[in-house]
Design a protein around this motif. Sequence first.
Motif, PDB file in Angstrom:
ATOM      1  N   GLY A 207       0.787  -1.226   0.000  1.00  0.00           N
ATOM      2  CA  GLY A 207       0.000   0.000   0.000  1.00  0.00           C
ATOM      3  C   GLY A 207       0.814   1.269   0.000  1.00  0.00           C
TER       4      GLY A 207
ATOM      5  N   ASP B 112       7.558  -7.299   0.812  1.00  0.00           N
ATOM      6  CA  ASP B 112       7.125  -5.916   0.611  1.00  0.00           C
ATOM      7  C   ASP B 112       6.682  -5.821  -0.845  1.00  0.00           C
ATOM      8  N   THR B 113       5.355  -5.833  -1.047  1.00  0.00           N
ATOM      9  CA  THR B 113       4.816  -5.983  -2.395  1.00  0.00           C
ATOM     10  C   THR B 113       4.430  -4.633  -2.990  1.00  0.00           C
TER      11      THR B 113
ATOM     12  N   GLN C  22      -0.247  -1.690  -7.938  1.00  0.00           N
ATOM     13  CA  GLN C  22      -1.240  -0.618  -8.018  1.00  0.00           C
ATOM     14  C   GLN C  22      -2.592  -1.173  -8.453  1.00  0.00           C
ATOM     15  N   THR C  23      -3.637  -0.374  -8.244  1.00  0.00           N
ATOM     16  CA  THR C  23      -4.958  -0.731  -8.769  1.00  0.00           C
ATOM     17  C   THR C  23      -4.832  -1.092 -10.259  1.00  0.00           C
TER      18      THR C  23
ATOM     19  N   ASP D  52       4.929   6.678  -9.981  1.00  0.00           N
ATOM     20  CA  ASP D  52       5.820   6.547  -8.824  1.00  0.00           C
ATOM     21  C   ASP D  52       7.266   6.867  -9.196  1.00  0.00           C
TER      22      ASP D  52
ATOM     23  N   ARG E 115       4.741   8.687  -4.799  1.00  0.00           N
ATOM     24  CA  ARG E 115       4.158   9.306  -5.981  1.00  0.00           C
ATOM     25  C   ARG E 115       4.974  10.518  -6.406  1.00  0.00           C
TER      26      ARG E 115
ATOM     27  N   ARG F 109      -5.441   6.084  -1.947  1.00  0.00           N
ATOM     28  CA  ARG F 109      -5.040   7.160  -2.854  1.00  0.00           C
ATOM     29  C   ARG F 109      -6.081   8.250  -2.969  1.00  0.00           C
TER      30      ARG F 109
HETATM   31  C1  7RM Z   1      -1.914  -2.101  -4.058  1.00  0.00           C
HETATM   32  C2  7RM Z   1      -2.172  -0.635  -3.933  1.00  0.00           C
HETATM   33  C3  7RM Z   1      -0.852   2.315  -5.482  1.00  0.00           C
HETATM   34  C4  7RM Z   1       0.253   3.212  -4.986  1.00  0.00           C
HETATM   35  C5  7RM Z   1       1.541   3.021  -5.742  1.00  0.00           C
HETATM   36  C6  7RM Z   1       2.571   3.434  -4.710  1.00  0.00           C
HETATM   37  C7  7RM Z   1       1.990   2.947  -3.410  1.00  0.00           C
HETATM   38  C8  7RM Z   1       1.784   0.470  -3.003  1.00  0.00           C
HETATM   39  C9  7RM Z   1       3.776  -0.018  -2.267  1.00  0.00           C
HETATM   40  C10 7RM Z   1       3.737   1.353  -2.579  1.00  0.00           C
HETATM   41  C11 7RM Z   1       5.945   1.567  -1.946  1.00  0.00           C
HETATM   42  C12 7RM Z   1       4.998  -0.572  -1.751  1.00  0.00           C
HETATM   43  N1  7RM Z   1      -2.831  -0.048  -4.957  1.00  0.00           N
HETATM   44  N2  7RM Z   1       2.482   1.620  -3.028  1.00  0.00           N
HETATM   45  N3  7RM Z   1       2.552  -0.532  -2.534  1.00  0.00           N
HETATM   46  N4  7RM Z   1       4.817   2.134  -2.418  1.00  0.00           N
HETATM   47  N5  7RM Z   1       6.058   0.273  -1.616  1.00  0.00           N
HETATM   48  N6  7RM Z   1       5.116  -1.859  -1.412  1.00  0.00           N
HETATM   49  O1  7RM Z   1      -1.804  -0.048  -2.956  1.00  0.00           O
HETATM   50  O2  7RM Z   1      -3.652   1.800  -6.377  1.00  0.00           O
HETATM   51  O3  7RM Z   1      -4.233   1.830  -4.029  1.00  0.00           O
HETATM   52  O4  7RM Z   1      -2.010   2.403  -4.664  1.00  0.00           O
HETATM   53  O5  7RM Z   1       0.573   2.886  -3.629  1.00  0.00           O
HETATM   54  O6  7RM Z   1       2.693   4.830  -4.687  1.00  0.00           O
HETATM   55  O7  7RM Z   1       1.544   3.814  -6.911  1.00  0.00           O
HETATM   56  S1  7RM Z   1      -3.253   1.528  -5.031  1.00  0.00           S
END
Ligand code: 7RM
Length: 631
Positions: free
Chosen positions: A371, A395-396, A399-400, A485, A500, A511
Amino acid sequence: MTNRIQSFEEYQKEYEKSINEPEAFWASKAKQFTWRKEWDKVLEWNFDEPKVEWFKGGKLNITENCLDRHLAERGDKPAIIWEPNDAEADARTYSYKELHSEVCTMANVLRNQGVKKGDRVCIYMPMIPELAFAVLACARIGAIHSVVFGGFSANAIADRINDAACSFVITSDGMYRGDKHLAVKETVDEALKKCNTVDKVLVVKYTDRKVDMVAARDFWYHDAVASASQDCQPEVMDAEDILFILYTSGSTGKPKGVVHTTGGYMVYSEYTFRNVFQYEEEDIYWCTADIGWITGHSYIIYGPLLAGATTIMFEGVPTWPDPGRFWQIVERHKVNIFYTAPTAIRALMTRKLDFVTKHDLSSLKVLGSVGEPINEEAWNWYRNNIGKNELPIVDTWWQTETGGIMISPLANHSPMKPGFATYPLPGVQPVLLDGDGNEIEENGVEGYLAVKFPWPGMLRTTYGDHERCRRTYFETYKGYYFTGDGARRDPQGLYRVIGRVDDVINVSGHRFGTAEIENAIDEHPHVVEAAVVGFPHDIKGQGIYAYVICSEDCMDEAQLIKEIDQEVVKHIGKVARPDKIQIVDDLPKTRSGKIMRRILRKVAEGDTSNLGDITTLLNPEAVQEIIDGRK
Ligand code: 7RM
């Protein structure tokens, strides 16, 4: 036969193969599923239109793969374990057989009400088993689900219903969240005043609160079930037929409806689930996300059920009735794989360790994070206190839009480094780009994170507006999918996603576009202009800071701040409430009239030591004013 990568060397081989022969690679992963007809072509694509088609010509139903396919071998195995909000209440378990019949029943209820393949169904529900049934029931009959998170407001629901022209809504008579009750049905009623495409509302009785039922529009699920059969032939779908729409915020305007299709999403969510978590047949798996977000779609419902796993669905919150709730559930259900968000870890690590140590966590084998970037402190706390200093943490990053995990360690096999998502999964080709869009080849660098080759789980379009999809993701850097990102690659080639680089704020892994919140604030009659920025927040990762200019005839400030807060609640939902609202006389602007967000971010952060050259601003005096007025 175990269908997963067994070592780091094997990962490297798989990765090579996935790059050299992507079609053969993904075809070999797709083979295990039930296809009514095999695909004609594995992949067709170009990132210019963009057009991405996986397994074209293939025919299938994803629920046949989530459910029917497992019945012979795992019919009595628990598919879903539902853990209610109330810690004293009993959990409920649905075997694959039971889940199958629940889904078929609800699918027939929808069919009996005239819902057909391709229709859009909005689902606004608490985290109860019926939510999972609803999602799968839609997929069973080829209806497109659009799940709206329970924390969104009536206006936000209305926007989403209208954007997708939904004809049907599934909701409940109420919802619990910790010690609170939320009037979900009333919120839907409010939303529907602004919608004219919806003709039916299916209501699940759950909290037993009294709700108004609109004649000829609303009907109870328990009434409809009486005349619904448990036998439901799945709709045969094309691999590229839409499975679902999920709205997500970007840097401009209203949230976009990210579109995922059937075949590729199925193959990708299952493959990533199995490999990242190193899932084994007897594992009890728990992802703490809400199904209203992509993590819930891919890693509570689809991925685990496709793999035949036991997936836990938790209705409650991490801190109620006390901050030991997560660990109590781990103990109670002997959870083996636990997947949560850094914000939850940060909230729990500030509490007495007693809340952890009094529970038996010996069942745990794999920990996951998703997230937002996980800070080193949280990573270490997670590893030491939950992971007994020995469990792997995946640590995954994803994104959506990506549909599934893109960059992550494979539990037990990949190297780990706190804060690093490490290496791309097989089939994923990330690159770092410089400001001109050139690929940066060397390691030990930072750049814009993009992907140069399609993967099966990627978005296909944004609903009803393909041009918006092209502009948002495929225009900035030609020939690439741009993630929004920024990332760094260390000397060993491990990726760390920093955050971001656009005007998107990540609050507790959710988000929000700054423009989206500004638009909500602007709705207040006394607001002249608003500027919203993110700032570092100990628990949420980022907080929301709003600077607001109000009109001369402004009432008292405290009252105005309250009303602005309510405006955001009304237009988006409680989840997007600003942490700070500062009324200002002026906002720092460039001579061309652009708000200097960089300065606003610095002030919000409380770092005013180095604001750079502000003398070229149209109104440099505005800067000192906002510094002095900072709360
Ligand atoms: C799965 C989810 C996506 C945004 C993405 C990043 C941030 C998500 C990580 C992360 C660093 C991670 N979908 N993000 N996971 N940043 N390390 N492991 O979250 O569409 O709601 O958000 O979240 O900025 O672009 S989401």
